[in-house]
Each structure stands twice: as C-alpha cells, then as structure tokens.
Design an enzyme around this catalytic site. Sequence first.
Site, PDB file in Angstrom:
ATOM      1  N   PHE A 153       0.805  -1.214   0.000  1.00 17.12           N
ATOM      2  CA  PHE A 153       0.000   0.000   0.000  1.00 17.12           C
ATOM      3  C   PHE A 153       0.837   1.263   0.000  1.00 17.12           C
ATOM      4  CE2 PHE A 153       0.805  -0.449   4.573  1.00 17.12           C
ATOM      5  CZ  PHE A 153       1.085   0.861   4.939  1.00 17.12           C
ATOM      6  N   LYS A 177      -1.004  -6.707  -9.379  1.00 16.71           N
ATOM      7  CA  LYS A 177      -2.010  -6.621  -8.329  1.00 16.71           C
ATOM      8  C   LYS A 177      -1.649  -5.499  -7.361  1.00 16.71           C
ATOM      9  CE  LYS A 177      -2.578  -8.562  -4.362  1.00 16.71           C
ATOM     10  NZ  LYS A 177      -3.291  -7.452  -3.651  1.00 16.71           N
ATOM     11  N   SER A 230       5.925  -7.672   3.111  1.00 15.69           N
ATOM     12  CA  SER A 230       6.500  -8.159   4.367  1.00 15.69           C
ATOM     13  C   SER A 230       7.324  -9.415   4.118  1.00 15.69           C
ATOM     14  CB  SER A 230       5.393  -8.465   5.374  1.00 15.69           C
ATOM     15  OG  SER A 230       4.649  -9.602   4.960  1.00 15.69           O
ATOM     16  N   CYS A 285       9.801   1.473   3.579  1.00 15.42           N
ATOM     17  CA  CYS A 285      10.745   0.410   3.906  1.00 15.42           C
ATOM     18  C   CYS A 285      12.119   0.937   4.277  1.00 15.42           C
ATOM     19  CB  CYS A 285      10.859  -0.583   2.749  1.00 15.42           C
ATOM     20  SG  CYS A 285      11.542   0.119   1.246  1.00 15.42           S
ATOM     21  N   GLU A 387       9.392  -4.864  12.989  1.00 13.36           N
ATOM     22  CA  GLU A 387       9.025  -3.784  12.074  1.00 13.36           C
ATOM     23  C   GLU A 387       7.656  -3.239  12.493  1.00 13.36           C
ATOM     24  OE1 GLU A 387       9.018  -2.883   7.308  1.00 13.36           O
ATOM     25  OE2 GLU A 387       8.364  -4.872   7.954  1.00 13.36           O
TER      26      GLU A 387
END
Length: 509
Positions: A153, A177, A230, A285, A387
């Site tokens: 996202f 996707k 992830s 990230c 994280e």
Amino acid sequence: MSSQYIKIKNHINGEWLDESNGQYEPLKNPSTGAVIGEVPLSSAETSRQAVAAAAEAFPEWSAMPLPKRMDFIFKMHRAMVDNHEMLAEAIAVDQAKHIAEARGEVGRVIEILQMACSIPALMQGETIQGIANNINGRVIKAPLGVFCGVAPFNFPALVFGWFIPFAIGTGNTFVYKPSTESPLFMQRMMDLIVETGLPKGVVNIVHGDRDTVEAWYDDENVTGICLVGSTPTAKSIAAGAGKHGKKTMLLGGAKNFLLAMEDAPMDLLIENVLMSGYGSAGQRCLAVSNIAVVEEIYDEFIERLLEASKNLTVGDAMDPDVFMGPVISAKAKERIHHYIDLGIEAGAKLALDGRNPDLPEANRDGYFVGPTVFTDVTPCMPIAKDEIFGPVLSIMKVGCINGGLRMIRNHEMGNGACIFTQNSYYTEKFINEADVGMIGVNVGVCAPHPYLPFGGIKGSLVGNNKVQGKDAIDFFTQNKVATIRTVDPKAGQPAAAKKDSSVRSCVAG
C-alpha cells in the site's frame, strides 16, 4: 481530486471489467475514515483470466522490434510528466501520503522511467570470437513470458515503476495486483497507459487478496512473480512459486538503523531524522526506526529531537501546511498502539507519546499516530526488533562505532542503515561493515538512485534479485547462448574437418 465515489475495476485484455463474483471491499480515505469507493476482491478464475490475456499477448509483443517497444516507455514517461499532479493526488487520497511526498514519489517514478529508457543499452549481449576454427559464441538477453507482481500500500507508484516498465521493455507481459488499500494510482496510471496505444494484454490489472496471488503458483503461463511487502508474505510466495519452478524477486520487511557519531552535524542530523522517521507516517521500507547515538551527544540529541518532534503538525494528507498525514488504516493504527504499549512494558521510556495527536475536527475519525519517541531502549525489546511501520523511534546509547555496527549485525533484517559523521574513517568502516543492502552517509533515507539496484539482504530479501538498474534487466530476461560455425558456401565441407579435435571439443557434452 473529485469527491465522486470511486469504483475500482480490473483491467484485463484491454478492457475495464467489474469483478464477476460480485465481491468488493470498501475503499477508505485514511485522513477522514470515510468510505470513498470500493475495490474488487477478484476470484482465482479472474486472476487466471488476466494471466491468459498476458500469455496471448506475449508472442507478438516479444517479437516487436525493441525500438518500437521503447516508444511505449517514452510515452509513459511523457504521460507521467504531463499528469504529475493528478497522479500525486490519487496517492494522497487513498494512501493518504502527504501531498508533498506523493509528488515526490511520482517524481521518482519519472526518474525510474528515464532509466528504463536505457533498456536497449542494458540488454546488449556478449560475443566471443574464435572459440574454434570458424566458430564463434554469442550470448543474447531474451524475454521469458508472463510476469506477475504484487504491490504494497505504501508506494503504489514506485512499485509500478520498479516492475512494469522493465518487464515490458525487455519484451515480457505483465499482470499487476495493487494493494486493495491504495489502488487509485494504478487505476489512473492504467488510463494513461491505454492512451499510449499499448497493445491489449501487455499490462493487466487485477485486484484482490491472497487467492488472487496463489492462483499464479501452478499456472503454467506464469514465468515469475515479483513482490514488495513483508518478509512472511515474501517467504510464502517463495514457497508457492518455487514449488512450481517460478522465478521470484521478493523484497521483504525492514528495521533500519541510524548511527549518530560524536562529530555528526547536529542540524542536518535532526532534519534527516524527522524526514526519515516521520515522513510517510513512518510507512516506508527505508524509514529510520532504531537510532544508535554515541554517549558524547546522546543527551543533546534527545533534547533536540524531542523539541523538533513536538512542533510537527499532523493532519489531512491533502493539507500542504501539515507535516505528517495518517497511517493507512484503523488496523495499522491499532498495531502501532500495541507496540507503544509493548515498549512501555519492556521498560523503555516513552519520551513522546503520539497516540492522541491534536487534529482538525474533520480528521478526528482518521487513522493518525503522531511522532513517538522511546529512549533507554535495548536491542532485545520488541520495539527494537520488530518492524512497526509507523512513526515510532527507538533511541539507544552506544559507546562507539563498533557498538552500533554490532546492533546492525545482530539484527535479522538487513535493509538499510545510515551513519552521520564527518570522519572518513568512520564512513569507510561503516560502509564496509554495516550488514545491510543499502547504506547512507549523512542522509536519512538511503534510497539508491534508479540507476542502481534497490534491495536489502538477510531477512529483508528472499532470494537474490533486487529491483531497479541492471538487476531488473537481469531478472526479466534470460541468457540464450548460440554457438555459430561460419561456412564458406563455395568451399564445401572438407573431410579433414571430421578429424579436427577442436570441432569435436566445441560440441562435447
């Protein structure tokens, strides 16, 4: 950006399509919590339909002369330049990235497309002459077929830039996707791609959850799968795709370090910590999360950081006067709050609590977490290990550069790390010894330029392939090797050639 209700659709074989199973989930604006549209949860059948369209388009697309394929990359670049603000607003609406940062994301993708325009030079093969009498060898880079990609996202535009231009520029076709939480950019971008005249089926968009992705694993038309997400998701895709022999390029999670030495330029340090730690609400990230500070400047750093963090404004992503927008969802907000609780329980000091930021009335139902700072953190605490993906900073004291490097080396993730120093010895030691894939010196976000590969190591990368640059060309192509004997058509084939050991050796095996 219009307030009109947004109905996200799949784009398959050149057509915008509603999902045949009728399943949709609400699309929300994280700045307000309001439902602004709906996103399809596509069936496995729809996913396979998109792959079939890409497979049908592949032979003609891969046979198209390279300069003609590149014309479409040039047109995409021009379309993004001409529609920069519209695309940035799309990101700010459903992903709720601050509008200034959304503009920056689109700008970076424009740079990536500029780099993708060098695909013809990067696809050049190799030739070796004189392997044997009248025999030469050649290596060419050839496309493979249909690739599929999964985007997170937090960077809907950037991941499009990492995957699609390189895949189709090298002659492959693609099924993409987007995240169901931030699909609007790709809907707008696909409209622009259609306007370029790209042949149908070359790029297809399908929305959905894990069922959409898992349908690719045993589809014989799928050559490879790409992901930014992830680490658990990356490992799951690696297992499913690997079982069926698919290529994968899988970028996983991160826990990024910043090491501040005693000679760090303090003003620059604080400015970069704010941008790196709180920019995009900490949802990137390469956001700094763990900050190791040598004891000589530890107290000064904390005092300066807290003062600056308290003065940051939080609010609507479309408001240019605020510093930080919301996190992506109510679930993400709840998760960040949970980690703040864990930090307190573990014994860290909550020096700045961002759980209840001051907000305008219109944004009080949005998903906001303000700047949050923990001090007296140790590496074994959950807030230092996991994280969090939010604007939470963990400050740790170290005695010297070796202490900071030890923390980085012992962490299971290896995405990025930065050092702030004016000492060339510290700089070179950090570059050589920091056990991460991306390193920054006096920068808070160590994102490589598009000419260079982007990706971590250790738990931050599943496999070996990274995005951007020549690494992307290598992933989306295969080496084909030709052994070529040249024969004089007037000379015929001398009988002695049958006894030539060099001829026999070149075809051995």
